[in-house]
Design a protein around this motif. Structure first.
Motif, PDB file in Angstrom:
ATOM      1  N   VAL A  22       0.831  -1.213   0.000  1.00 50.32           N
ATOM      2  CA  VAL A  22       0.000   0.000   0.000  1.00 50.32           C
ATOM      3  C   VAL A  22       0.862   1.258   0.000  1.00 50.32           C
ATOM      4  CG1 VAL A  22      -2.006  -1.094   1.045  1.00 50.32           C
ATOM      5  CG2 VAL A  22      -0.280  -0.076   2.536  1.00 50.32           C
ATOM      6  N   TRP A  23       2.041   1.203   0.637  1.00 47.99           N
ATOM      7  CA  TRP A  23       2.939   2.353   0.591  1.00 47.99           C
ATOM      8  C   TRP A  23       3.655   2.438  -0.757  1.00 47.99           C
ATOM      9  CZ3 TRP A  23       5.321   2.631   6.179  1.00 47.99           C
ATOM     10  CH2 TRP A  23       4.534   3.496   6.943  1.00 47.99           C
ATOM     11  N   HIS A  45      -5.556  15.976  -0.313  1.00 45.90           N
ATOM     12  CA  HIS A  45      -6.507  14.876  -0.504  1.00 45.90           C
ATOM     13  C   HIS A  45      -6.095  13.652   0.304  1.00 45.90           C
ATOM     14  CE1 HIS A  45      -9.421  16.237  -3.469  1.00 45.90           C
ATOM     15  NE2 HIS A  45      -8.455  16.773  -4.205  1.00 45.90           N
ATOM     16  N   ARG A  46      -4.810  13.351   0.291  1.00 48.55           N
ATOM     17  CA  ARG A  46      -4.327  12.143   0.959  1.00 48.55           C
ATOM     18  C   ARG A  46      -4.631  12.156   2.450  1.00 48.55           C
ATOM     19  NH1 ARG A  46       1.676   9.210   0.684  1.00 48.55           N
ATOM     20  NH2 ARG A  46       1.095   7.531   2.133  1.00 48.55           N
ATOM     21  N   VAL A  47      -4.397  13.281   3.126  1.00 49.28           N
ATOM     22  CA  VAL A  47      -4.605  13.321   4.568  1.00 49.28           C
ATOM     23  C   VAL A  47      -6.065  13.605   4.927  1.00 49.28           C
ATOM     24  CG1 VAL A  47      -2.216  13.954   5.024  1.00 49.28           C
ATOM     25  CG2 VAL A  47      -3.901  15.766   4.694  1.00 49.28           C
ATOM     26  N   ASN A  82       5.421  14.611   9.496  1.00 46.98           N
ATOM     27  CA  ASN A  82       5.204  13.260   8.987  1.00 46.98           C
ATOM     28  C   ASN A  82       4.258  13.204   7.788  1.00 46.98           C
ATOM     29  OD1 ASN A  82       6.133  10.598   9.533  1.00 46.98           O
ATOM     30  ND2 ASN A  82       4.067  10.016  10.174  1.00 46.98           N
ATOM     31  N   ASN A  83       3.541  14.310   7.514  1.00 44.02           N
ATOM     32  CA  ASN A  83       2.586  14.299   6.401  1.00 44.02           C
ATOM     33  C   ASN A  83       2.763  15.499   5.477  1.00 44.02           C
ATOM     34  OD1 ASN A  83       0.177  13.170   8.799  1.00 44.02           O
ATOM     35  ND2 ASN A  83       1.301  11.892   7.382  1.00 44.02           N
ATOM     36  N   ALA A  84       2.445  16.687   5.986  1.00 43.52           N
ATOM     37  CA  ALA A  84       2.370  17.865   5.123  1.00 43.52           C
ATOM     38  C   ALA A  84       3.678  18.132   4.381  1.00 43.52           C
ATOM     39  CB  ALA A  84       1.967  19.082   5.953  1.00 43.52           C
ATOM     40  N   THR A 232      -2.879   5.548   3.231  1.00 40.65           N
ATOM     41  CA  THR A 232      -2.766   6.412   4.408  1.00 40.65           C
ATOM     42  C   THR A 232      -3.515   5.816   5.601  1.00 40.65           C
ATOM     43  OG1 THR A 232      -2.596   8.338   2.963  1.00 40.65           O
ATOM     44  CG2 THR A 232      -3.033   8.767   5.275  1.00 40.65           C
ATOM     45  N   ALA A 233      -4.860   5.728   5.530  1.00 42.85           N
ATOM     46  CA  ALA A 233      -5.631   5.230   6.674  1.00 42.85           C
ATOM     47  C   ALA A 233      -5.281   3.778   6.987  1.00 42.85           C
ATOM     48  CB  ALA A 233      -7.127   5.381   6.384  1.00 42.85           C
TER      49      ALA A 233
END
Length: 309
Positions: A22-23, A45-47, A82-84, A232-233
């Motif tokens: 998935v990653w 969109h991803r987060v 860790n995301n943005a 992501t989730a």
């Protein structure tokens, strides 16, 4: 009381493969979405769409929501590190380089993480193996980028540096999370982090890209949905489950498993071609990860050590 040894069981190994898939797929999904959506908007969109998925799970499991302002402040920083920041850098990098190459460069995350943790965390000292791992990892990156990068910067070289900067941001996030979010439920940490990154990215995306378009093609919406729900989730649920079952050292192995999935998808579906040094550089990064982890070398030393009479 002695702590139980965390091992990579058949179940956790299958979960590790699922996480790598998935990653690894996230690089492919992003490549598809980039046909119609700018990088920062893809990161949003991803987060953003992962938040209701995790919120529903937390409600179903009866996990209490964090309420302390200090914790939510830590989630904002975690969401940025860790995301943005890394999502935006990596997605921008993919506008210039292949998804498989981006996934290989992202493989430096585990090596950066080991070195940063060794420098900043008292309980994870910086060993000779970690230092040598960093050296070989950087050598792998140099092989991938190639000698021509020494003569000047072009968009491809900048894109590769952007992906490496994203990997370094991931490393800082791991130290921040361990320091500031210990004691919180893992699922709550995932939800809080993604909520924080969504809050940070909404005004940035509107300012730079404008209000996100909704009139996208079905394949692009499918890629965005898969990127959010699967990469992501679901990925964070697998991540924390493996961490509990197998420990952080075994979890690091996912870094070596991600590139084959990304490369296979990029070559098979997008007809991407990697630069000549990519696979050689990946081999060096893989060896660097073995040095950083240290367990394989310790096992070899045990085998070669003369038995006591």
């Amino acid at each position: 009381m002695k702590q139980p040894t965390l091992r990579l069981t058949p179940i956790s190994a299958l979960m590790l493969l699922a996480l790598a898939a998935v990653w690894g797929g996230s690089f492919f999904f992003a490549e598809v979405a980039l046909a119609e959506v700018p990088p920062l908007t893809i990161a949003l969109h991803r987060v953003f769409w992962a938040v209701p998925c995790l919120a529903m799970l937390i409600r179903l499991r009866g996990i209490p929501l964090a309420r302390a302002p200090r914790v939510w402040g830590a989630y904002l920083v975690m969401g940025a590190l860790n995301n943005a920041i890394p999502f935006s850098l990596i997605f921008w990098g993919q506008t210039q380089i292949e998804s498989g190459l981006a996934s290989i460069l992202n493989g430096m995350t585990a090596i950066f993480g080991a070195v940063v943790a060794g420098l900043l965390l008292a309980d994870e000292r910086l060993t000779a193996g970690k230092i040598m791992g960093a050296v070989f990892g950087l050598a792998g990156v140099a092989v991938i980028i190639g000698p021509k990068a020494m003569y000047g910067l072009d968009p491809r070289n900048l894109a590769q540096l952007a992906v490496l900067a994203g990997a370094f941001s991931y490393a800082l996030a791991s130290v921040w999370g361990k320091t500031m979010l210990a004691g919180q439920a893992p699922q709550m940490n995932a939800l809080g982090m993604l909520t924080g990154s969504s809050v940070l990215m909404i005004p940035v995306v509107i300012w730079i890209d404008g209000v996100p378009e909704v009139g996208l093609s079905l394949p692009v919406w499918g890629a965005l949905g898969a990127l959010s729900v699967l990469s992501t989730a679901l990925a964070y649920l697998l991540y924390f489950a493996i961490l509990v079952r197998a420990g952080a050292a075994n979890l690091m192995l996912v870094t070596l498993l991600i590139p084959p999935f990304a490369i296979a998808l990029g070559a098979g579906v997008l007809d991407e071609r990697l630069p000549p040094g990519a696979l050689g550089g990946f081999a060096l990064i893989g060896f660097a990860l073995v040095l950083t982890d240290g367990r394989a070398l310790a096992r070899i030393k045990d085998i070669l050590r003369p038995a006591k009479s």
